[in-house]
Design a protein around this motif. Structure first.
Motif, mmCIF file in Angstrom:
data_model
loop_
_atom_site.group_PDB
_atom_site.id
_atom_site.type_symbol
_atom_site.label_atom_id
_atom_site.label_comp_id
_atom_site.label_asym_id
_atom_site.label_seq_id
_atom_site.Cartn_x
_atom_site.Cartn_y
_atom_site.Cartn_z
ATOM 1 N N SER A 275 0.812 -1.125 -0.022
ATOM 2 C CA SER A 275 0.172 0.137 0.044
ATOM 3 C C SER A 275 0.838 1.168 0.053
ATOM 4 C CB SER A 275 -0.891 0.209 1.280
ATOM 5 O OG SER A 275 -1.174 -0.984 1.822
ATOM 6 N N GLU A 276 1.849 1.297 0.445
ATOM 7 C CA GLU A 276 2.889 2.215 0.581
ATOM 8 C C GLU A 276 3.474 2.647 -0.918
ATOM 9 O OE1 GLU A 276 6.026 1.523 3.288
ATOM 10 O OE2 GLU A 276 4.781 1.575 4.834
ATOM 11 N N ILE A 277 3.202 1.855 -2.004
ATOM 12 C CA ILE A 277 3.783 2.019 -3.217
ATOM 13 C C ILE A 277 2.947 3.322 -3.961
ATOM 14 C CG2 ILE A 277 4.450 1.251 -5.714
ATOM 15 C CD1 ILE A 277 4.835 -1.335 -4.166
ATOM 16 N N ASP A 278 3.583 4.308 -4.265
ATOM 17 C CA ASP A 278 2.804 5.299 -5.074
ATOM 18 C C ASP A 278 1.786 4.914 -6.265
ATOM 19 O OD1 ASP A 278 2.105 8.110 -5.485
ATOM 20 O OD2 ASP A 278 3.762 8.205 -6.999
ATOM 21 N N GLY A 279 0.560 5.132 -6.135
ATOM 22 C CA GLY A 279 -0.411 4.500 -7.185
ATOM 23 C C GLY A 279 -1.160 3.508 -6.741
ATOM 24 N N VAL A 280 -0.692 2.772 -5.688
ATOM 25 C CA VAL A 280 -1.536 1.465 -5.549
ATOM 26 C C VAL A 280 -2.683 1.602 -4.521
ATOM 27 C CG1 VAL A 280 -1.221 -0.566 -3.783
ATOM 28 C CG2 VAL A 280 0.646 -0.187 -5.296
ATOM 29 N N VAL A 281 -3.832 1.066 -5.014
ATOM 30 C CA VAL A 281 -5.060 0.896 -4.094
ATOM 31 C C VAL A 281 -5.418 -0.556 -3.898
ATOM 32 C CG1 VAL A 281 -6.316 3.039 -4.564
ATOM 33 C CG2 VAL A 281 -6.494 1.209 -6.270
ATOM 34 N N MET A 282 -5.884 -0.804 -2.711
ATOM 35 C CA MET A 282 -6.211 -1.929 -2.065
ATOM 36 C C MET A 282 -7.548 -2.178 -2.716
ATOM 37 S SD MET A 282 -4.051 -3.826 -0.871
ATOM 38 C CE MET A 282 -2.398 -3.461 -0.848
ATOM 39 N N ASN A 283 -7.597 -3.295 -3.447
ATOM 40 C CA ASN A 283 -9.255 -3.758 -3.722
ATOM 41 C C ASN A 283 -9.744 -4.862 -2.922
ATOM 42 O OD1 ASN A 283 -8.879 -2.100 -6.190
ATOM 43 N ND2 ASN A 283 -7.664 -4.061 -7.133
ATOM 44 N N SER A 284 -8.753 -5.453 -2.055
ATOM 45 C CA SER A 284 -9.398 -6.593 -1.135
ATOM 46 C C SER A 284 -9.841 -5.868 0.020
ATOM 47 C CB SER A 284 -8.538 -7.695 -0.937
ATOM 48 O OG SER A 284 -7.809 -8.355 -1.984
ATOM 49 N N PRO A 285 -11.098 -6.342 0.633
ATOM 50 C CA PRO A 285 -11.337 -5.660 1.663
ATOM 51 C C PRO A 285 -10.551 -6.072 2.930
ATOM 52 C CG PRO A 285 -12.745 -7.514 1.515
ATOM 53 C CD PRO A 285 -11.852 -7.639 0.280
ATOM 54 N N LEU A 286 -10.673 -5.340 4.172
ATOM 55 C CA LEU A 286 -9.637 -5.712 5.230
ATOM 56 C C LEU A 286 -10.111 -7.231 5.973
ATOM 57 C CD1 LEU A 286 -9.516 -2.285 7.196
ATOM 58 C CD2 LEU A 286 -7.679 -3.579 6.009
ATOM 59 N N ASN A 287 -11.220 -7.449 5.808
ATOM 60 C CA ASN A 287 -11.765 -8.646 6.570
ATOM 61 C C ASN A 287 -11.740 -9.845 5.357
ATOM 62 O OD1 ASN A 287 -13.835 -8.128 5.085
ATOM 63 N ND2 ASN A 287 -15.355 -8.732 6.739
ATOM 64 N N ARG A 288 -10.654 -9.792 4.488
ATOM 65 C CA ARG A 288 -10.652 -10.768 3.605
ATOM 66 C C ARG A 288 -10.156 -12.124 3.917
ATOM 67 N NH1 ARG A 288 -5.408 -11.173 3.136
ATOM 68 N NH2 ARG A 288 -4.276 -9.607 4.075
ATOM 69 N N ALA A 289 -10.222 -13.017 2.975
ATOM 70 C CA ALA A 289 -9.495 -14.398 3.205
ATOM 71 C C ALA A 289 -8.234 -14.307 3.545
ATOM 72 C CB ALA A 289 -9.848 -15.378 2.030
ATOM 73 N N PRO A 290 -7.453 -15.113 4.414
ATOM 74 C CA PRO A 290 -6.054 -14.999 4.683
ATOM 75 C C PRO A 290 -5.006 -15.079 3.445
ATOM 76 C CG PRO A 290 -6.981 -17.245 5.430
ATOM 77 C CD PRO A 290 -7.991 -16.302 5.023
ATOM 78 N N HIS A 291 -5.458 -15.939 2.438
ATOM 79 C CA HIS A 291 -4.346 -16.074 1.151
ATOM 80 C C HIS A 291 -4.460 -14.981 0.262
ATOM 81 C CE1 HIS A 291 -8.189 -18.194 0.529
ATOM 82 N NE2 HIS A 291 -7.813 -18.723 -0.549
ATOM 83 N N ILE A 292 -5.542 -14.128 -0.071
ATOM 84 C CA ILE A 292 -5.761 -13.642 -1.196
ATOM 85 C C ILE A 292 -5.706 -12.160 -1.108
ATOM 86 C CG2 ILE A 292 -7.373 -13.053 -3.191
ATOM 87 C CD1 ILE A 292 -8.463 -16.241 -2.786
ATOM 88 N N LEU A 293 -5.000 -11.655 -1.797
ATOM 89 C CA LEU A 293 -4.617 -10.210 -1.883
ATOM 90 C C LEU A 293 -4.842 -9.357 -3.086
ATOM 91 C CD1 LEU A 293 -3.937 -7.897 0.191
ATOM 92 C CD2 LEU A 293 -1.391 -8.405 -0.296
ATOM 93 N N ASN A 294 -5.632 -8.466 -3.096
ATOM 94 C CA ASN A 294 -5.761 -7.931 -4.625
ATOM 95 C C ASN A 294 -5.643 -6.378 -4.523
ATOM 96 O OD1 ASN A 294 -7.054 -6.956 -6.922
ATOM 97 N ND2 ASN A 294 -7.826 -8.943 -7.664
ATOM 98 N N PHE A 295 -4.695 -5.909 -5.374
ATOM 99 C CA PHE A 295 -4.637 -4.506 -5.527
ATOM 100 C C PHE A 295 -4.308 -3.947 -6.931
ATOM 101 C CE2 PHE A 295 -0.586 -6.717 -4.863
ATOM 102 C CZ PHE A 295 0.302 -6.115 -5.603
ATOM 103 N N SER A 296 -4.663 -2.717 -7.332
ATOM 104 C CA SER A 296 -4.419 -2.217 -8.404
ATOM 105 C C SER A 296 -3.403 -1.082 -8.399
ATOM 106 C CB SER A 296 -5.600 -1.285 -9.111
ATOM 107 O OG SER A 296 -6.709 -2.232 -9.216
#
Ligand code: PLP
Length: 380
Positions: A275-296
């Motif tokens: 999330s600290e990378i410039d231009g990154v937005v997190m698409n996964s919600p905070l209460n997501r499953a432990p193994h999947i992370l989606n960001f743009s």
């Protein structure tokens, strides 16, 4: 190698491959043959069915072996629709579903069924209330993904099951392909009637899956043929695949006991760093499953980033494996109301119980380097 594409497929456990090879060699007979070799194969099949049932805490007669998640979802959805169409032609699902569900629904729509696609909120979740509000006297089926394969968001399966107890004639199907072993779910407590799982998502082999079918429920089969799997799924059983699925399921559940928490810690660490990378937005919600992370990473082509990571021996996805070769914005992300730019620049990182902090550190560092290099190139 840093393999962070476990929602596309997992690396098979070596023990699973050994099991496959032993069974394929020693139990090659057709379980339907009447001779002793056939009987032995049939006994092994029955044993595997009992084992899977006990791991999932259901009855052996409720386990039906399939070729995987796509077949399981098609059999559950079309099998129910065709079986119950005289009672009603309305089905409720969500816009988050895997293409095997989404496209099965589209086919049924062409056949005259009416489908309600519930829209999730910005967290990628539908509510049980939305489901109840969509029910009509014509509703025969509710079909819902448990963990979104793209976002990792979790759907309210237990709450939906509780609501559907008031509507005993409506069949409840859950696509548990991404959730199994990572997000606990009791099939019986959640009053699920049909539940799909697929072996290659928990370190088994491709081409093997299970459809749980609650005792007493009838499905119209997809295939014509013999009486295997009580006629729901004709075709000679893939015994080596089935036994190796059983092995993988046992091993993955054994690991899950003490690894779910550390999996969440690892993905949360990656989430914070990325999330600290410039231009990154997190698409996964905070209460997501432990193994999947989606960001743009806005304004960067995700396929270019996937390739740049692969050149450094790191493997991630853009969207789901089945749709990653079309470069359209993600259907699932768009359905959350995300902009075209955001829905076209998503990267999915999906972990397994075997990934480590060192791998995560290498991934984050490499991603930061790639993004900063690409930014410089764009500026020149
Ligand atoms: C949620 C979900 N359902 C179904 C499937 C299809 O499973 P299979 O690859 O076993 O056909 C997948 C595969 O990615 C999935 O993620």
């Amino acid at each position: 190698m840093v393999y962070f594409d476990n929602s596309a497929t997992t690396i098979p456990y070596p023990e699973v491959i050994d099991t496959f090879s032993t069974v394929a060699r020693s139990y090659f007979a057709n379980p339907s043959s009447l001779h002793p070799l056939g009987k032995e194969a049939e006994q092994l099949l029955n044993h595997a069915r009992k084992k899977v049932a006990s791991i999932l805490a259901v009855e052996a007669k409720e386990i039906f072996f399939t070729s995987g998640g796509t077949e399981g979802n098609n059999l559950a959805i079309k099998g129910t629709a065709r079986q119950l169409q005289k009672r009603g032609k309305h089905i409720i699902t969500t816009s988050l579903e895997h293409s095997s569900t989404h496209d099965a629904m589209a086919e049924l729509e062409n056949d005259g069924f009416s489908i309600t696609y519930l829209t999730p909120d910005m967290n990628g979740q539908v509510s049980a209330e939305q489901i109840e509000n969509a029910i009509t006297s014509e509703t025969i089926l509710v079909s819902m993904i448990h963990v979104s394969n793209e976002l990792g968001s979790k759907q309210p399966v237990e709450e939906t099951g509780a609501i559907l107890r008031k509507y005993p004639k409506i069949v409840f199907h859950v696509d548990h392909v991404q959730g199994i072993t990572k997000v606990p779910l009791s099939i019986k407590d959640a009053s699920i009637d049909l539940c799909t799982i697929s072996a290659h998502k928990f370190h088994g082999l491709k081409g093997n899956g299970v459809l749980y079918v609650r005792q007493g429920l009838k499905l119209s089969p997809l295939f014509s043929g013999g009486q295997q799997e009580k006629g729901f799924r004709p075709g000679t059983e893939n015994l080596a695949g089935i036994v190796s699925l059983t092995k993988a399921l046992r091993m993955a559940f054994d690991k899950a006991d003490d690894k779910i928490a550390s999996l969440k810690d690892l993905s949360t660490w990656i989430e914070r760093e990325v999330s600290e990378i410039d231009g990154v937005v997190m698409n996964s919600p905070l209460n997501r499953a432990p193994h999947i992370l989606n960001f743009s990473i806005l304004h960067m082509k995700p396929e270019v980033i996937v390739q740049a990571l692969a050149e450094r021996d790191i493997y991630v996805s853009t969207k789901s494996a089945c749709s990653s070769k079309n470069f359209e914005p993600s259907r699932v992300l768009s359905s959350l109301g995300f902009s075209e730019t955001r829905a076209s620049s998503a990267i999915r990182v999906s972990l397994s119980f075997d990934n480590t902090k060192d791998e995560a550190i290498y991934f984050v560092k490499t991603l930061k380097d790639i993004v900063s290099t690409m930014k410089k190139v764009v500026k020149v």
